[in-house]
Enzyme design. Structure first.
Site, PDB file in Angstrom:
ATOM      1  N   HIS A 187      14.546  21.863  35.633  1.00 20.36           N
ATOM      2  CA  HIS A 187      15.973  22.153  35.828  1.00 20.36           C
ATOM      3  C   HIS A 187      16.227  23.659  35.721  1.00 20.36           C
ATOM      4  O   HIS A 187      16.989  24.225  36.512  1.00 20.36           O
ATOM      5  CB  HIS A 187      16.810  21.407  34.787  1.00 20.36           C
ATOM      6  N   HIS A 236      14.314  19.373  26.878  1.00 21.21           N
ATOM      7  CA  HIS A 236      13.122  20.220  26.820  1.00 21.21           C
ATOM      8  C   HIS A 236      13.107  20.975  25.503  1.00 21.21           C
ATOM      9  O   HIS A 236      14.145  21.167  24.855  1.00 21.21           O
ATOM     10  CB  HIS A 236      13.110  21.239  27.978  1.00 21.21           C
ATOM     11  N   ASP A 240       9.914  25.553  26.844  1.00 16.57           N
ATOM     12  CA  ASP A 240       9.970  25.155  28.251  1.00 16.57           C
ATOM     13  C   ASP A 240      11.007  25.961  29.008  1.00 16.57           C
ATOM     14  O   ASP A 240      10.777  26.379  30.150  1.00 16.57           O
ATOM     15  CB  ASP A 240      10.302  23.661  28.360  1.00 16.57           C
TER      16      ASP A 240
END
Length: 307
Positions: A187, A236, A240
């Site tokens: 994302h 996450h 990340d």
């Protein structure tokens, strides 16, 4: 614009109104030209599409290899409290807002008779960067499997349903309920690609004021909120998000070393190369005849200085 739709078509041919057949002829010729540029790079396009399918397989494989466990110690989790599932949905809304905004900006070349940057330029640049990031992402999360921090990945979750055999690894597609594909955040990587694309190419297509409002007033704050929501939703770990925040822009600007924006005509911009697939047209950029077809009169000759 809606109240006076006839004004939309009144700027073609130096302000002289055109009939419907002229407009359709112009649109059709532009679409054919864009399609020719698209088809010219069919090998690149098919390779990038194949990488998308590889990504699905790799994420399923990571889910297959994933072992449930308690969340790792994370500074972002200490700073950002766990948000409710209803609020976590907001991250998906912001993500699609960024994607739609970048898509609309990439379509603005169709508003100009002679755009500095064609649609295929923007599309292929973004597709290339996304594919490069996917390769790095797959190598990262397959190399090291971490316990997923998302609520549906926790040991007590009733939603955990990892693939049980090879058929499910190959054919399952569930982008919202996966576990194990952590380093780095897709994302974050995708949304940053959208934002950087608007930053890089929007300055050739949008009026200066609109460009600054869009980039600094809307996109950057939205991206920051998105990153906070990703951590708050425990989608996450902080690592990340941080890795995606430097890998994506590095790949974006490094991609120009491998594939440069192709000049049009006699453009001798040193940044450009003839051994490339994207198309930039600087010919007659300051000409009156280069007024846009619809919305942005006499703005295209202004190049925003972002330095």
């Amino acid at each position: 614009l809606v109240a006076n739709p006839t004004s939309v078509f009144s700027m073609l041919n130096n302000g002289r109104s055109v009939n419907k057949s002229q407009l359709l002829s112009f649109v059709w010729s532009r679409c054919k030209f864009e399609a020719q540029l698209f088809w010219k790079q069919k090998i690149v396009i098919l390779t990038c599409i194949a990488i998308q399918f590889l990504h699905i397989f790799a994420t399923n494989l990571a889910y297959y290899r994933h072992i449930q466990g308690p969340r790792l110690k994370d500074a972002g989790f200490d700073l950002v409290p766990l948000i409710t599932p209803q609020l976590a949905v907001l991250s998906e809304i912001i993500f699609f807002y960024l994607m739609i905004t970048a898509s609309l900006v990439s379509l603005t070349p169709f508003l100009y008779k002679r755009p500095r940057v064609y649609f295929i330029t923007i599309f292929l640049r973004a597709l290339l960067v996304i594919s490069l990031c996917i390769i790095c992402r797959c190598l990262s999360f397959l190399a090291t499997s971490l316990p997923g921090p998302a609520p549906h990945c926790q040991p007590e979750s009733m939603e955990y349903n990892s693939p049980k055999h090879l058929t499910e690894v190959i054919f399952t597609f569930d982008p919202l309920k996966r576990c194990g594909d952590l380093i780095f955040s897709s994302h974050t990587s995708l949304s940053l690609t959208f934002v950087i694309t608007v930053f890089v190419y929007g300055k050739y297509l949008l009026p200066k004021r609109l460009y600054y409002i869009l980039c600094y007033g809307l996109l950057i704050p939205s991206e920051i909120i998105l990153l906070i929501l990703i951590i708050g939703g425990r989608k996450h770990y902080s690592v990340d998000v941080i890795v995606a925040c430097y890998v994506t822009p590095l790949w974006y600007f490094a991609s120009y070393y491998f594939v440069k924006d192709e000049p049009d005509g006699n453009n001798n911009n040193p940044r450009d190369s003839t051994n490339t697939y994207v198309q930039v047209n600087d010919e007659d950029i300051n000409s009156e005849e280069n007024s846009p077809l619809m919305l942005f009169p006499n703005q295209q000759s202004e190049k925003v200085n972002t330095n």
